[in-house]
Design an enzyme around this catalytic site. Structure first.
Site, PDB file in Angstrom:
ATOM      1  N   CYS A   1      -2.008   9.320  -1.014  1.00 46.42           N
ATOM      2  CA  CYS A   1      -3.557   9.029  -1.255  1.00 46.42           C
ATOM      3  C   CYS A   1      -3.606   9.487  -3.097  1.00 46.42           C
ATOM      4  O   CYS A   1      -3.424  10.301  -3.276  1.00 46.42           O
ATOM      5  CB  CYS A   1      -4.484   9.940  -0.608  1.00 46.42           C
ATOM      6  SG  CYS A   1      -5.903   9.902  -1.126  1.00 46.42           S
TER       7      CYS A   1
ATOM      8  N   ASP B   1       0.839  -1.351   0.048  1.00 48.98           N
ATOM      9  CA  ASP B   1      -0.174   0.047  -0.092  1.00 48.98           C
ATOM     10  C   ASP B   1       0.973   1.254   0.026  1.00 48.98           C
ATOM     11  O   ASP B   1       0.551   2.319  -0.618  1.00 48.98           O
ATOM     12  CB  ASP B   1      -1.079   0.129   1.243  1.00 48.98           C
ATOM     13  CG  ASP B   1      -2.319   0.771   1.034  1.00 48.98           C
ATOM     14  OD1 ASP B   1      -2.304   1.532  -0.029  1.00 48.98           O
ATOM     15  OD2 ASP B   1      -2.808   0.761   1.894  1.00 48.98           O
TER      16      ASP B   1
ATOM     17  N   HIS C   1      -6.002   5.126   7.023  1.00 47.18           N
ATOM     18  CA  HIS C   1      -5.004   6.055   6.270  1.00 47.18           C
ATOM     19  C   HIS C   1      -5.174   7.383   7.285  1.00 47.18           C
ATOM     20  O   HIS C   1      -6.069   7.749   7.629  1.00 47.18           O
ATOM     21  CB  HIS C   1      -5.364   6.389   5.111  1.00 47.18           C
ATOM     22  CG  HIS C   1      -4.806   5.363   4.026  1.00 47.18           C
ATOM     23  ND1 HIS C   1      -4.182   5.679   2.986  1.00 47.18           N
ATOM     24  CD2 HIS C   1      -5.228   4.041   3.979  1.00 47.18           C
ATOM     25  CE1 HIS C   1      -3.992   4.399   2.345  1.00 47.18           C
ATOM     26  NE2 HIS C   1      -4.716   3.386   3.026  1.00 47.18           N
TER      27      HIS C   1
HETATM   28 ZN    ZN Z   1      -4.817   1.519   2.194  1.00 50.02          ZN
END
Ligand code: ZN
Length: 307
Positions: A243, A17, A212
């Site tokens: 993001c 991620d 997040h």
């Molecule tokens: Zn994530």
């Protein structure tokens, strides 16, 4: 007085991620070195790669080489996230310990993210589950945008529960459900409400939370989860990543900050914070810019000598 869990299990998602949301390319050898270093911190779960189409996420195009190159530490669970049956077959071929499948709670995010309706994603999830079932490979089902959608705003709790119910009807069944705050829209009250609802509806099912820190509420959201007794969390070393909807925004909650807070609260993680900080410094070198992790800057809490 709140009864916090005595132990928490952290899944480190930085190599996946985190790195896939970094603009720059991190060479295969560095990815391998980072995963190997993480496996020696006491972390028991590492989301190492994603098996997605190289055109969709070029940063993960070397996923198979990364997995072939790492030294598997016994007792460490190495997982990969997969979007479809092709990805699931690659995960099986790479002999992953676990797989994450995912879909969004909100229709528009799912369409933007994987170009399928939620119904189509659920059908695909069954196909993936079958492939993984035949390989006896456990999987975690991640519900993205469970706490809010960048296109639709609030996502009804009922909608999240409906998706969770459908995922729990898959055969074989996922080992846990992860609720993802993909773009950092959660707040502690919402976390309390959604986790409470999940626990009431699906007693005995393991719940994991993926936050997040896009707007700074990450650890507060963890606290809300802890107060509900949730023991599984995702985080990323150094707060790596970003993001995709907000250039410059921070990524996952930071593993060292999470570990530091949990240890100070008397909650064990099995992780060596100093070793973890070394990994975060390594990641910072590899991505070539400062990472947002706060313990990385301040160091772990120390007791100053009395005056
Ligand atoms: Zn994530």
């Amino acid at each position: 007085m709140t009864n916090y869990p005595t132990q928490v299990s952290i899944r480190e998602v930085g190599p996946r991620d985190g790195l896939q949301n970094e603009a720059g390319w991190v060479p295969t050898g560095q990815k391998i070195a980072l995963i190997n270093a993480l496996a020696n911190t006491g972390l028991k779960r590492i989301e190492a790669v994603s098996f997605v189409h190289p055109k969709a996420i070029p940063q993960m195009r070397d996923a198979a080489e990364v997995i072939a190159g790492i030294e598997r530490v016994p007792g460490v669970n190495y997982s990969a996230i997969v979007p479809n049956a092709a990805g699931a077959r690659r995960a099986v071929a790479a002999a992953m310990d676990e797989v994450e499948i995912f879909l969004s709670a909100s229709e528009s995010h799912n369409r933007k993210n994987v170009r399928m309706s939620v119904a189509e994603s659920l059908a695909a999830a069954q196909e993936i589950a079958q492939i993984l079932g035949e390989a006896k490979m456990p999987f975690d089902a991640v519900i993205s945008t469970a706490f809010g959608c960048p296109y639709e705003g609030d996502v009804p709790v009922e909608r999240v529960m409906w998706v969770a119910e459908k995922l729990l009807e898959l055969t074989p069944t996922p080992v846990r459900i992860t609720l993802g705050d993909t773009t950092g829209m959660a707040n502690p009250v919402l976390v309390d409400r959604i986790t409470g609802e999940f626990q009431a509806r699906f007693p005995g099912r393991t719940l994991s939370l993926h936050f997040h820190n896009t707007r700074g509420s990450g650890l507060a959201n963890v606290l809300a989860g802890l107060q509900r007794g949730v023991t599984h969390y995702d985080s990323s070393l150094g707060g790596l990543g970003g993001c995709p909807y907000a250039p410059g925004a921070t990524g996952n909650i930071t593993t060292e900050d999470l570990v530091n807070m949990l240890h100070d609260m008397g909650i064990s993680t099995g992780i060596d914070l100093e070793k973890l900080l070394e990994c975060a410094r390594l990641a910072q070198d590899y991505v070539g810019h400062e990472l947002p992790g706060q313990v990385l800057k301040a160091g772990p809490r120390t007791r100053l000598a009395p005056f």
